[in-house]
Motif scaffolding. Structure first.
Motif, short mmCIF file in Angstrom:
data_model
loop_
_atom_site.label_atom_id
_atom_site.label_comp_id
_atom_site.label_asym_id
_atom_site.label_seq_id
_atom_site.Cartn_x
_atom_site.Cartn_y
_atom_site.Cartn_z
N ASP A 18 -6.15 1.08 -3.79
CA ASP A 18 -4.94 1.24 -4.58
C ASP A 18 -3.74 0.67 -3.86
OD1 ASP A 18 -6.76 2.65 -6.00
OD2 ASP A 18 -5.83 4.62 -5.76
N TYR A 19 -2.87 0.02 -4.60
CA TYR A 19 -1.58 -0.41 -4.05
C TYR A 19 -0.63 -0.73 -5.20
CZ TYR A 19 -2.91 -5.32 -4.96
OH TYR A 19 -3.28 -6.50 -5.56
N HIS A 20 0.61 -0.99 -4.84
CA HIS A 20 1.63 -1.28 -5.84
C HIS A 20 1.61 -2.77 -6.14
CE1 HIS A 20 5.35 -0.47 -8.04
NE2 HIS A 20 5.81 -1.61 -7.55
N GLN B 280 -11.06 2.99 -1.39
CA GLN B 280 -10.06 3.11 -2.44
C GLN B 280 -9.06 1.98 -2.25
OE1 GLN B 280 -8.73 7.17 -2.59
NE2 GLN B 280 -7.23 6.51 -4.12
N LYS C 240 5.21 3.34 -4.02
CA LYS C 240 4.71 4.15 -5.12
C LYS C 240 5.42 3.75 -6.41
CE LYS C 240 1.88 6.18 -2.55
NZ LYS C 240 0.76 5.36 -2.31
N HIS D 217 0.82 -1.21 0.00
CA HIS D 217 0.00 0.00 0.00
C HIS D 217 0.86 1.27 0.00
CE1 HIS D 217 -3.44 -2.55 0.97
NE2 HIS D 217 -4.22 -1.50 0.83
N SER E 188 1.18 3.63 -7.15
CA SER E 188 0.10 2.66 -6.99
C SER E 188 -0.30 2.18 -8.37
CB SER E 188 -1.12 3.31 -6.32
OG SER E 188 -0.78 3.71 -5.03
N THR E 189 0.12 0.98 -8.72
CA THR E 189 -0.12 0.50 -10.08
C THR E 189 -1.45 -0.26 -10.18
OG1 THR E 189 1.38 -1.26 -9.41
CG2 THR E 189 2.26 0.40 -10.89
N HIS E 190 -2.01 -0.67 -9.05
CA HIS E 190 -3.34 -1.27 -9.06
C HIS E 190 -4.30 -0.22 -8.51
CE1 HIS E 190 -6.73 -3.44 -7.12
NE2 HIS E 190 -6.62 -4.23 -8.17
N ARG E 191 -5.24 0.21 -9.32
CA ARG E 191 -6.15 1.28 -8.87
C ARG E 191 -7.57 0.82 -9.06
NH1 ARG E 191 -3.28 6.79 -9.43
NH2 ARG E 191 -4.91 6.97 -7.88
N ARG E 192 -8.31 0.81 -7.98
CA ARG E 192 -9.70 0.43 -8.08
C ARG E 192 -10.45 1.01 -6.88
NH1 ARG E 192 -12.47 -5.25 -10.01
NH2 ARG E 192 -14.54 -4.33 -10.08
N THR E 193 -11.62 1.57 -7.13
CA THR E 193 -12.47 2.04 -6.04
C THR E 193 -13.66 1.11 -5.94
OG1 THR E 193 -11.77 4.28 -6.51
CG2 THR E 193 -13.72 4.03 -5.14
#
Ligand code: ATP
Ligand code: MG
Length: 340
Positions: A224-226, A222, A210, A207, A212-217
């Protein structure tokens, strides 16, 4: 059962490690079993796609994150509908419709639970004998399955430790959140957190890395994490601890070192939070917050909330039992995994 500061296991740690690695290998499902689960998944996917051609059908849980223990006949499936079915009542309706559809398609022992906290239809795929749970729009579970799988790709000691801990928890009957103990999902987060805390760390904090290559809400969360974990394969190389040492560290921590009164473990921050920070100091309804594990995405969700006074005593005793066996026995494994 007193804690002895700095006590070390009696066993020859190299021999114990070899025995634990052999155990892990024996717990891994064979190719036949994996193929059978795949056949069951495809059978369910076919049926659900006929009813909902626009939907996606996902596999999640241990069969999707690489942590399935052999002879696990259960698979978790999620039907992701395009939109508009997010209220609990409409999820319940979808569950009823799914139950009809899979019954017509010849699935066995169909049981819809439309009013459950997470509405679900349970059934058995006849050809393979696989027990299936299908939920609707359970997107957080798909995302947290991926997070576990991503952590598992960084250092194989995580998968090994999870296999040992899950096997122990099943044998000792402390792996049932419906009965007040902890889910497999929860144990895996406890293992990830332990490896984040080692010095030097074996796992990073995905988490915090940086970008954050995975992005989803998902709803208000939220997620997001790498997730570019292939570049992190050497992350834990500075730490040379073995599986045996980590198994000891796990039980020593949960037996004697965890601050059950104040502390919350958080994989999201790779740190400890306080119950006060989370406002988890008071019992609200059935949520007692006796063992606090923050869900990495649904931040108000304490995964230990199912634990009550009685089961928290049971859990604590089991952690102490395991730690004492590891500390005091020259050859601890048989006793450690003795069925309850
Ligand atoms: P097992 O091999 O014992 O079946 P599992 O990894 O499938 O273990 P379960 O506890 O059966 O784990 O849960 C299946 C999946 O459901 C988890 O991987 C997770 O995605 C989701 N899940 C389970 N419990 C929770 C929870 N309390 N909150 C959020 N997601 C959960
Ligand atoms: Mg499961």
């Amino acid at each position: 059962r007193a804690y002895l500061v700095g006590a070390q296991p009696q066993a020859d740690m190299a021999a114990l490690n070899t025995a634990l690695l052999a155990l892990v290998a024996s717990l891994q499902p064979g190719a036949e079993e994996v193929a059978r689960q795949q056949v069951a998944f495809e059978a369910v996917r076919r049926v659900l796609s006929q009813g909902w051609p626009q939907a996606q059908v996902h596999l999640f849980g241990s069969t999707a994150n690489g942590l399935s223990i052999c002879n696990n006949n259960d698979i978790d499936i999620c039907l992701e509908l395009p939109d508009g079915s997010d209220s609990l009542s409409s999820k319940g309706e979808v569950v009823e419709q799914m139950a009809k559809l899979v019954e017509e398609a010849g699935m066995k022992d169909v049981l819809p639970l439309p009013k459950a906290r997470v509405p679900v239809v349970k059934f058995v795929v006849g050809e393979t004998g696989t027990k299936v749970d299908v939920t609707v729009n359970n997107i957080l579970a798909i995302v947290n399955t991926k997070l576990l799988r991503d952590y598992g790709a960084i250092d194989q000691r995580l998968l090994q430790l999870c296999f040992v801990v899950k096997h122990w928890a099943k044998r000792r009957q402390v792996n049932d959140s419906y009965r007040g103990t902890l889910s497999s999902y929860c144990y895996v987060l406890m293992c990830i957190h332990l490896l984040q805390q080692r010095a030097p760390p074996i796992l990073p904090c995905l988490h915090a890395l940086k970008p954050s290559t995975h992005r989803r809400t998902v709803g208000v969360w939220q997620c997001d994490y790498h997730d570019e974990v292939s570049s992190l394969e050497d992350f834990g190389a500075q730490n040379t601890e073995t599986l045996a040492e980590l198994v000891w560290a796990f039980f020593e921590y949960w037996a004697w070192k965890h601050d059950y009164n104040n502390s919350v473990i958080s994989v999201r921050t790779a740190s400890f939070l306080t119950k006060a920070q989370k406002e988890w100091t008071r019992r609200v309804g059935n949520e007692r917050h006796l063992v606090c594990i923050e869900d990495p995405f649904e931040l108000t969700h304490d995964l230990g909330r199912t634990v009550d006074r009685q089961t928290s005593g049971v859990l604590h005793k089991e952690f102490e039992r395991a730690a004492c066996i590891l500390r005091d026995c020259a050859d601890p494994l048989e006793k450690l995994f003795e069925p309850y």
